[in-house]
Design an enzyme around this catalytic site. Structure first.
Site, PDB file in Angstrom:
ATOM      1  N   GLY A 107      -8.980   3.243  -8.666  1.00 20.68           N
ATOM      2  CA  GLY A 107      -8.162   4.407  -9.018  1.00 20.68           C
ATOM      3  C   GLY A 107      -8.210   4.710 -10.508  1.00 20.68           C
TER       4      GLY A 107
ATOM      5  N   SER B  67       2.834   3.759  -7.841  1.00 21.57           N
ATOM      6  CA  SER B  67       2.497   2.386  -8.201  1.00 21.57           C
ATOM      7  C   SER B  67       3.333   1.456  -7.333  1.00 21.57           C
ATOM      8  CB  SER B  67       2.833   2.134  -9.678  1.00 21.57           C
ATOM      9  OG  SER B  67       2.874   0.745  -9.929  1.00 21.57           O
TER      10      SER B  67
ATOM     11  N   HIS C  69      -3.300   4.221  -2.574  1.00 23.08           N
ATOM     12  CA  HIS C  69      -4.297   3.379  -1.897  1.00 23.08           C
ATOM     13  C   HIS C  69      -4.940   4.145  -0.734  1.00 23.08           C
ATOM     14  CE1 HIS C  69      -1.434   0.200  -3.536  1.00 23.08           C
ATOM     15  NE2 HIS C  69      -2.577  -0.116  -4.103  1.00 23.08           N
TER      16      HIS C  69
ATOM     17  N   LEU D 204       0.814  -1.217   0.000  1.00 24.85           N
ATOM     18  CA  LEU D 204       0.000   0.000   0.000  1.00 24.85           C
ATOM     19  C   LEU D 204       0.848   1.267   0.000  1.00 24.85           C
ATOM     20  CD1 LEU D 204      -2.816  -1.048   2.526  1.00 24.85           C
ATOM     21  CD2 LEU D 204      -2.740  -1.340   0.034  1.00 24.85           C
TER      22      LEU D 204
ATOM     23  N   GLN E   5      -9.179  -0.511 -16.426  1.00 21.10           N
ATOM     24  CA  GLN E   5      -9.716  -1.441 -15.419  1.00 21.10           C
ATOM     25  C   GLN E   5     -11.033  -0.894 -14.856  1.00 21.10           C
ATOM     26  OE1 GLN E   5      -7.310  -3.544 -12.273  1.00 21.10           O
ATOM     27  NE2 GLN E   5      -8.079  -1.889 -11.031  1.00 21.10           N
TER      28      GLN E   5
ATOM     29  N   GLN F 193      -4.443 -12.687 -12.512  1.00 21.02           N
ATOM     30  CA  GLN F 193      -4.374 -11.508 -13.378  1.00 21.02           C
ATOM     31  C   GLN F 193      -2.965 -11.198 -13.858  1.00 21.02           C
ATOM     32  OE1 GLN F 193      -5.963  -8.870 -10.211  1.00 21.02           O
ATOM     33  NE2 GLN F 193      -4.574  -7.334 -11.025  1.00 21.02           N
TER      34      GLN F 193
HETATM   35  P1  AMP Z   1      -3.249  -2.312  -6.992  1.00 20.13           P
HETATM   36  O1  AMP Z   1      -2.954  -2.619  -5.560  1.00 20.13           O
HETATM   37  O2  AMP Z   1      -2.085  -1.743  -7.757  1.00 20.13           O
HETATM   38  O3  AMP Z   1      -3.945  -3.441  -7.706  1.00 20.13           O
HETATM   39  O4  AMP Z   1      -4.286  -1.120  -6.977  1.00 20.13           O
HETATM   40  C1  AMP Z   1      -5.431  -1.147  -6.178  1.00 20.13           C
HETATM   41  C2  AMP Z   1      -6.251   0.069  -6.480  1.00 20.13           C
HETATM   42  O5  AMP Z   1      -5.482   1.233  -6.217  1.00 20.13           O
HETATM   43  C3  AMP Z   1      -6.689   0.148  -7.957  1.00 20.13           C
HETATM   44  O6  AMP Z   1      -8.023   0.610  -8.023  1.00 20.13           O
HETATM   45  C4  AMP Z   1      -5.720   1.151  -8.530  1.00 20.13           C
HETATM   46  O7  AMP Z   1      -6.243   1.853  -9.646  1.00 20.13           O
HETATM   47  C5  AMP Z   1      -5.520   2.085  -7.347  1.00 20.13           C
HETATM   48  N1  AMP Z   1      -4.275   2.842  -7.474  1.00 20.13           N
HETATM   49  C6  AMP Z   1      -3.042   2.353  -7.753  1.00 20.13           C
HETATM   50  N2  AMP Z   1      -2.151   3.367  -7.857  1.00 20.13           N
HETATM   51  C7  AMP Z   1      -2.852   4.508  -7.650  1.00 20.13           C
HETATM   52  C8  AMP Z   1      -2.500   5.907  -7.637  1.00 20.13           C
HETATM   53  N3  AMP Z   1      -1.259   6.327  -7.871  1.00 20.13           N
HETATM   54  N4  AMP Z   1      -3.476   6.805  -7.391  1.00 20.13           N
HETATM   55  C9  AMP Z   1      -4.768   6.397  -7.156  1.00 20.13           C
HETATM   56  N5  AMP Z   1      -5.146   5.111  -7.156  1.00 20.13           N
HETATM   57  C10 AMP Z   1      -4.211   4.182  -7.397  1.00 20.13           C
END
Ligand code: AMP
Length: 280
Positions: free
Chosen positions: A147, A185, A37, A33, A153, A61
């Site tokens: 996000g 990220s 997040h 996180l 997605q 995935q």
């Molecule tokens: P992940 O853990 O990378 O699968 O992401 C989980 C959620 O967090 C997804 O809905 C992503 O789009 C969102 N997310 C990831 N990076 C960011 C960011 N920099 N800003 C906003 N939301 C994000």
């Protein structure tokens, strides 16, 4: 904060919470996180009293075994972040409880998943839609937060819940960026110092395109070429730069307010995606 590990426990918890009259928001994640997040959690708290975060590194995935094997796992820190952010419940299922050996179902959204990330990462979206369907079914939230960072997605999820009549409101939260513009990220930790610097060119290119749009340029070929020119020197493999309609993800020849510029490319073997919505 409650920590639950099986879908059954989550369903039972969700039932009790709903009976008490509280709204439930779900924030699905793969852990590791970061501030992105956290901002989703914050948005969730503005919409619902009871916020559930799920952490599950979803093997289905990943179209690339190495990407899965090296995906960052920081569980202790994640739990601490959820606690300090006021999360109500954390769902952390094991792989075997999510996908027991007998598991044989897959959820597919066609059309929207054929392009961009779907074309470059075969199987990726069916992995995402399958796991998100399971998460939504088990938690039965009023709203789910995703996000903008993963724009395609979000579009796919919105179609999934509409087509399957899943009674949940989908909310898209803005992309959180480093000070220099790089979108946060979990995979950024893999970037070397040098590739981290090169990666800044992506957001610079997107913001350059946004400023051209704001100056009145609407021709998408021109906008795409300007974006490409700004970052091409730093990108190893440019996968796509496209300007699309936000709902259909169809490419457009003239950019309008609300259209989205999508980017994907590789630096130092690490695939990075980003996007920007054309706004006034
Ligand atoms: P992940 O853990 O990378 O699968 O992401 C989980 C959620 O967090 C997804 O809905 C992503 O789009 C969102 N997310 C990831 N990076 C960011 C960011 N920099 N800003 C906003 N939301 C994000």
């Amino acid at each position: 904060m409650r920590i639950v590990e099986t879908a059954r426990e989550l369903s039972e918890l969700s039932y009790v919470v709903r009976q008490s009259g509280q709204k439930i928001a779900l924030v699905p994640t793969m852990g590791a996180l970061h501030e992105g997040h956290r901002s989703l959690i914050h948005v969730a708290q503005q919409h619902a009293e009871f916020v559930i975060v799920s952490i599950f590194v979803n093997r289905l995935q990943f179209n690339n075994e190495e990407d899965f094997e090296t995906y960052p796992v920081t569980l202790e820190d994640d739990i601490a972040i959820c606690r300090s952010s006021g999360v109500s419940a954390l769902y952390m299922p094991s792989s075997s409880s999510m996908y027991p050996e007998s598991f044989s179902t897959s959820v597919q959204v066609s059309g929207l998943t054929a392009r961009f990330e779907g074309a470059s990462r075969p199987g990726h979206f069916s992995g995402v839609t399958t796991v998100v369907t399971k998460l939504l079914t088990a938690s039965a939230p009023d709203i789910a937060i995703f996000g903008q960072k993963d724009f395609q997605q979000f579009a796919v999820m919105r179609k999934l819940v509409k087509d399957l009549d899943i009674p949940v409101d989908m909310v898209m939260a803005p992309t959180i960026r480093e000070e220099d513009g790089l979108a946060l990220s979990s995979r950024n930790v893999r970037l070397s110092k040098e590739s981290r610097q090169r990666a800044v060119s992506i957001s610079q290119a997107l913001f350059h395109s946004l400023s051209l749009f704001r100056s009145g340029i609407r021709d998408t070929q021109e906008l795409i070429e300007a974006t490409r020119q700004t970052c091409i020197g730093e990108i190893e493999n440019l996968d796509y730069i496209a300007i699309v309609d936000a709902q259909t993800l169809d490419t457009v020849s003239e950019a309008n307010l609300g259209d989205v510029l999508l980017f994907a490319g590789t630096i130092d073997g690490i695939r990075l995606i980003d996007n920007i919505i054309f706004s006034a």
